[in-house]
Design a protein around this motif. Structure first.
Motif, PDB file in Angstrom:
ATOM      1  N   ASP A   1       9.960  44.625 101.595  1.00 17.84           N
ATOM      2  CA  ASP A   1       9.579  43.538 102.503  1.00 17.84           C
ATOM      3  C   ASP A   1       8.213  43.709 103.159  1.00 17.84           C
ATOM      4  O   ASP A   1       7.857  42.962 104.069  1.00 17.84           O
ATOM      5  CB  ASP A   1      10.657  43.327 103.565  1.00 17.84           C
ATOM      6  CG  ASP A   1      10.815  44.505 104.520  1.00 17.84           C
ATOM      7  OD1 ASP A   1       9.914  45.353 104.599  1.00 17.84           O
ATOM      8  OD2 ASP A   1      11.856  44.565 105.208  1.00 17.84           O
ATOM      9  N   GLY A   2       7.432  44.695 102.680  1.00 24.63           N
ATOM     10  CA  GLY A   2       6.085  44.873 103.230  1.00 24.63           C
ATOM     11  C   GLY A   2       6.085  45.343 104.672  1.00 24.63           C
ATOM     12  O   GLY A   2       5.179  45.024 105.429  1.00 24.63           O
ATOM     13  N   GLY A   3       7.074  46.117 105.056  1.00 21.21           N
ATOM     14  CA  GLY A   3       7.193  46.627 106.424  1.00 21.21           C
ATOM     15  C   GLY A   3       6.118  47.642 106.755  1.00 21.21           C
ATOM     16  O   GLY A   3       4.939  47.423 106.506  1.00 21.21           O
ATOM     17  N   ARG A   4       6.544  48.765 107.296  1.00 21.73           N
ATOM     18  CA  ARG A   4       5.606  49.812 107.729  1.00 21.73           C
ATOM     19  C   ARG A   4       4.636  50.200 106.617  1.00 21.73           C
ATOM     20  O   ARG A   4       5.061  50.446 105.497  1.00 21.73           O
ATOM     21  CB  ARG A   4       6.383  51.059 108.158  1.00 21.73           C
ATOM     22  CG  ARG A   4       7.145  50.925 109.456  1.00 21.73           C
ATOM     23  CD  ARG A   4       8.080  52.106 109.659  1.00 21.73           C
ATOM     24  NE  ARG A   4       9.211  52.054 108.764  1.00 21.73           N
ATOM     25  CZ  ARG A   4      10.360  51.425 109.034  1.00 21.73           C
ATOM     26  NH1 ARG A   4      10.534  50.827 110.177  1.00 21.73           N
ATOM     27  NH2 ARG A   4      11.338  51.414 108.165  1.00 21.73           N
ATOM     28  N   PRO A   5       3.338  50.303 106.947  1.00 25.02           N
ATOM     29  CA  PRO A   5       2.374  50.785 105.948  1.00 25.02           C
ATOM     30  C   PRO A   5       2.398  52.320 105.900  1.00 25.02           C
ATOM     31  O   PRO A   5       2.304  52.971 106.929  1.00 25.02           O
ATOM     32  CB  PRO A   5       1.032  50.273 106.476  1.00 25.02           C
ATOM     33  CG  PRO A   5       1.223  50.195 107.963  1.00 25.02           C
ATOM     34  CD  PRO A   5       2.683  49.872 108.183  1.00 25.02           C
ATOM     35  N   TRP A   6       2.539  52.880 104.709  1.00 25.50           N
ATOM     36  CA  TRP A   6       2.593  54.325 104.504  1.00 25.50           C
ATOM     37  C   TRP A   6       1.285  54.804 103.879  1.00 25.50           C
ATOM     38  O   TRP A   6       0.625  54.058 103.164  1.00 25.50           O
ATOM     39  CB  TRP A   6       3.772  54.685 103.591  1.00 25.50           C
ATOM     40  CG  TRP A   6       5.085  54.418 104.243  1.00 25.50           C
ATOM     41  CD1 TRP A   6       5.748  53.217 104.294  1.00 25.50           C
ATOM     42  CD2 TRP A   6       5.894  55.339 104.966  1.00 25.50           C
ATOM     43  NE1 TRP A   6       6.911  53.359 105.001  1.00 25.50           N
ATOM     44  CE2 TRP A   6       7.025  54.649 105.426  1.00 25.50           C
ATOM     45  CE3 TRP A   6       5.766  56.691 105.264  1.00 25.50           C
ATOM     46  CZ2 TRP A   6       8.036  55.257 106.174  1.00 25.50           C
ATOM     47  CZ3 TRP A   6       6.765  57.310 105.999  1.00 25.50           C
ATOM     48  CH2 TRP A   6       7.893  56.598 106.447  1.00 25.50           C
TER      49      TRP A   6
ATOM     50  N   THR B   1      16.646  62.036 108.276  1.00 29.16           N
ATOM     51  CA  THR B   1      17.305  62.644 107.121  1.00 29.16           C
ATOM     52  C   THR B   1      16.623  62.128 105.855  1.00 29.16           C
ATOM     53  O   THR B   1      15.922  61.109 105.878  1.00 29.16           O
ATOM     54  CB  THR B   1      18.801  62.286 107.068  1.00 29.16           C
ATOM     55  OG1 THR B   1      18.915  60.877 106.845  1.00 29.16           O
ATOM     56  CG2 THR B   1      19.530  62.693 108.352  1.00 29.16           C
ATOM     57  N   ASP B   2      16.856  62.811 104.751  1.00 29.33           N
ATOM     58  CA  ASP B   2      16.314  62.342 103.469  1.00 29.33           C
ATOM     59  C   ASP B   2      16.765  60.913 103.199  1.00 29.33           C
ATOM     60  O   ASP B   2      15.964  60.075 102.770  1.00 29.33           O
ATOM     61  CB  ASP B   2      16.764  63.257 102.327  1.00 29.33           C
ATOM     62  CG  ASP B   2      16.073  64.603 102.345  1.00 29.33           C
ATOM     63  OD1 ASP B   2      16.377  65.422 103.245  1.00 29.33           O
ATOM     64  OD2 ASP B   2      15.244  64.839 101.459  1.00 29.33           O
ATOM     65  N   ALA B   3      18.045  60.637 103.453  1.00 29.46           N
ATOM     66  CA  ALA B   3      18.589  59.299 103.199  1.00 29.46           C
ATOM     67  C   ALA B   3      17.930  58.251 104.087  1.00 29.46           C
ATOM     68  O   ALA B   3      17.615  57.147 103.623  1.00 29.46           O
ATOM     69  CB  ALA B   3      20.106  59.297 103.402  1.00 29.46           C
ATOM     70  N   GLU B   4      17.702  58.580 105.365  1.00 31.40           N
ATOM     71  CA  GLU B   4      17.039  57.631 106.269  1.00 31.40           C
ATOM     72  C   GLU B   4      15.604  57.353 105.815  1.00 31.40           C
ATOM     73  O   GLU B   4      15.170  56.196 105.808  1.00 31.40           O
ATOM     74  CB  GLU B   4      17.012  58.181 107.703  1.00 31.40           C
ATOM     75  CG  GLU B   4      18.360  58.190 108.374  1.00 31.40           C
ATOM     76  CD  GLU B   4      18.346  58.966 109.690  1.00 31.40           C
ATOM     77  OE1 GLU B   4      19.100  58.561 110.593  1.00 31.40           O
ATOM     78  OE2 GLU B   4      17.579  59.958 109.820  1.00 31.40           O
ATOM     79  N   LEU B   5      14.891  58.393 105.429  1.00 28.30           N
ATOM     80  CA  LEU B   5      13.523  58.210 104.963  1.00 28.30           C
ATOM     81  C   LEU B   5      13.500  57.379 103.688  1.00 28.30           C
ATOM     82  O   LEU B   5      12.723  56.421 103.575  1.00 28.30           O
ATOM     83  CB  LEU B   5      12.841  59.561 104.740  1.00 28.30           C
ATOM     84  CG  LEU B   5      11.429  59.508 104.147  1.00 28.30           C
ATOM     85  CD1 LEU B   5      10.486  58.649 104.994  1.00 28.30           C
ATOM     86  CD2 LEU B   5      10.878  60.913 103.973  1.00 28.30           C
ATOM     87  N   ASP B   6      14.348  57.704 102.733  1.00 26.68           N
ATOM     88  CA  ASP B   6      14.382  56.955 101.478  1.00 26.68           C
ATOM     89  C   ASP B   6      14.746  55.488 101.722  1.00 26.68           C
ATOM     90  O   ASP B   6      14.186  54.594 101.084  1.00 26.68           O
ATOM     91  CB  ASP B   6      15.358  57.601 100.494  1.00 26.68           C
ATOM     92  CG  ASP B   6      14.846  58.941  99.974  1.00 26.68           C
ATOM     93  OD1 ASP B   6      13.641  59.242 100.140  1.00 26.68           O
ATOM     94  OD2 ASP B   6      15.656  59.699  99.408  1.00 26.68           O
ATOM     95  N   ARG B   7      15.663  55.234 102.655  1.00 31.75           N
ATOM     96  CA  ARG B   7      16.038  53.855 102.979  1.00 31.75           C
ATOM     97  C   ARG B   7      14.844  53.101 103.568  1.00 31.75           C
ATOM     98  O   ARG B   7      14.549  51.974 103.177  1.00 31.75           O
ATOM     99  CB  ARG B   7      17.212  53.821 103.955  1.00 31.75           C
ATOM    100  CG  ARG B   7      17.745  52.396 104.192  1.00 31.75           C
ATOM    101  CD  ARG B   7      18.789  52.307 105.296  1.00 31.75           C
ATOM    102  NE  ARG B   7      18.095  52.281 106.584  1.00 31.75           N
ATOM    103  CZ  ARG B   7      18.117  53.240 107.503  1.00 31.75           C
ATOM    104  NH1 ARG B   7      18.825  54.336 107.308  1.00 31.75           N
ATOM    105  NH2 ARG B   7      17.446  53.132 108.624  1.00 31.75           N
ATOM    106  N   ARG B   8      14.119  53.733 104.490  1.00 33.24           N
ATOM    107  CA  ARG B   8      12.937  53.087 105.094  1.00 33.24           C
ATOM    108  C   ARG B   8      11.870  52.809 104.047  1.00 33.24           C
ATOM    109  O   ARG B   8      11.249  51.740 104.048  1.00 33.24           O
ATOM    110  CB  ARG B   8      12.353  53.953 106.203  1.00 33.24           C
ATOM    111  CG  ARG B   8      13.176  53.909 107.456  1.00 33.24           C
ATOM    112  CD  ARG B   8      12.501  54.662 108.566  1.00 33.24           C
ATOM    113  NE  ARG B   8      13.368  54.715 109.736  1.00 33.24           N
ATOM    114  CZ  ARG B   8      12.928  54.932 110.950  1.00 33.24           C
ATOM    115  NH1 ARG B   8      11.652  55.114 111.179  1.00 33.24           N
ATOM    116  NH2 ARG B   8      13.771  54.972 111.960  1.00 33.24           N
ATOM    117  N   LEU B   9      11.640  53.772 103.164  1.00 30.77           N
ATOM    118  CA  LEU B   9      10.631  53.568 102.120  1.00 30.77           C
ATOM    119  C   LEU B   9      11.011  52.402 101.212  1.00 30.77           C
ATOM    120  O   LEU B   9      10.157  51.579 100.857  1.00 30.77           O
ATOM    121  CB  LEU B   9      10.448  54.848 101.299  1.00 30.77           C
ATOM    122  CG  LEU B   9       9.780  56.012 102.018  1.00 30.77           C
ATOM    123  CD1 LEU B   9       9.861  57.277 101.169  1.00 30.77           C
ATOM    124  CD2 LEU B   9       8.340  55.678 102.370  1.00 30.77           C
ATOM    125  N   ALA B  10      12.277  52.323 100.825  1.00 31.92           N
ATOM    126  CA  ALA B  10      12.741  51.229  99.965  1.00 31.92           C
ATOM    127  C   ALA B  10      12.617  49.880 100.681  1.00 31.92           C
ATOM    128  O   ALA B  10      12.154  48.898 100.092  1.00 31.92           O
ATOM    129  CB  ALA B  10      14.184  51.474  99.533  1.00 31.92           C
TER     130      ALA B  10
END
Length: 178
Positions: free
Chosen positions: A154-159, A140-149
């Motif tokens: 914390d330097g998690g997944r590289p986009w 969902t948009d909210a899930e994606l925005d949460r992951r990006l934030a």
């Protein structure tokens, strides 16, 4: 033929074709070219998110919220958007992606490409190309925005930086339309 041997249009600062070159030459010499970014949503309005394979020439093993790629020589943005979306999602009969805006993306280390952003609804079952996509999910948009934030914090997944730039512009365009 490998992707580095593919012939693409080289464009100027006004997105006008000035010559053609192989994709390999374009990347090696920092020649400006064209790319398409397609935000694919499923029937539940979730966004297709994926991780690129380690074999990708540009931004390997990075996460992205767009499917897409380089526009071929003599190909229009619209033709490339449909071709790339169908190829990467491994579907046939996708509706024509809807163009949203165009912008010039510059990496800061000499690479740049004119980028056209599209949106498309994909209600077909997807089976992404294993040569291009290592992992995928619909968020969902909210899930994606949460992951990006979280990842920014914390330097998690590289986009992919070009995908992030396109997504930020897309969110801003939506906010101004609201």
């Amino acid at each position: 033929m490998s992707s580095s041997d593919e012939i693409i249009d080289i464009v100027d600062e006004h997105d006008q074709v000035v010559r053609q070159a192989t994709r390999g030459e374009a990347y090696a010499k920092g020649l400006r070219h064209r790319c398409v970014f397609i935000l694919a949503r499923d029937a539940d309005d979730r966004i297709f998110v994926h991780r690129r394979t380690a074999t990708k020439t540009v931004f390997p093993s990075r996460y992205d919220m767009f499917v897409g790629g380089v526009v071929g020589a003599g190909e229009t943005y619209d033709e490339a958007a449909l071709r790339e979306a169908e190829e990467e999602l491994a579907v046939s009969g996708l509706p024509r992606p809807v163009p949203v805006f165009t912008f010039l993306y510059e990496t800061g280390d000499g690479l740049s490409w004119w980028s056209r952003v599209y949106e498309v609804r994909c209600v077909l079952p997807v089976s992404p190309q294993v040569e291009e996509i290592e992992w995928h999910a619909f968020l969902t948009d909210a899930e994606l925005d949460r992951r990006l934030a979280e990842d920014a914090r914390d330097g998690g997944r590289p986009w992919t930086p070009d995908g992030l730039a396109a997504y930020e512009r897309l969110r801003a365009a939506r906010a101004s339309d609201a």
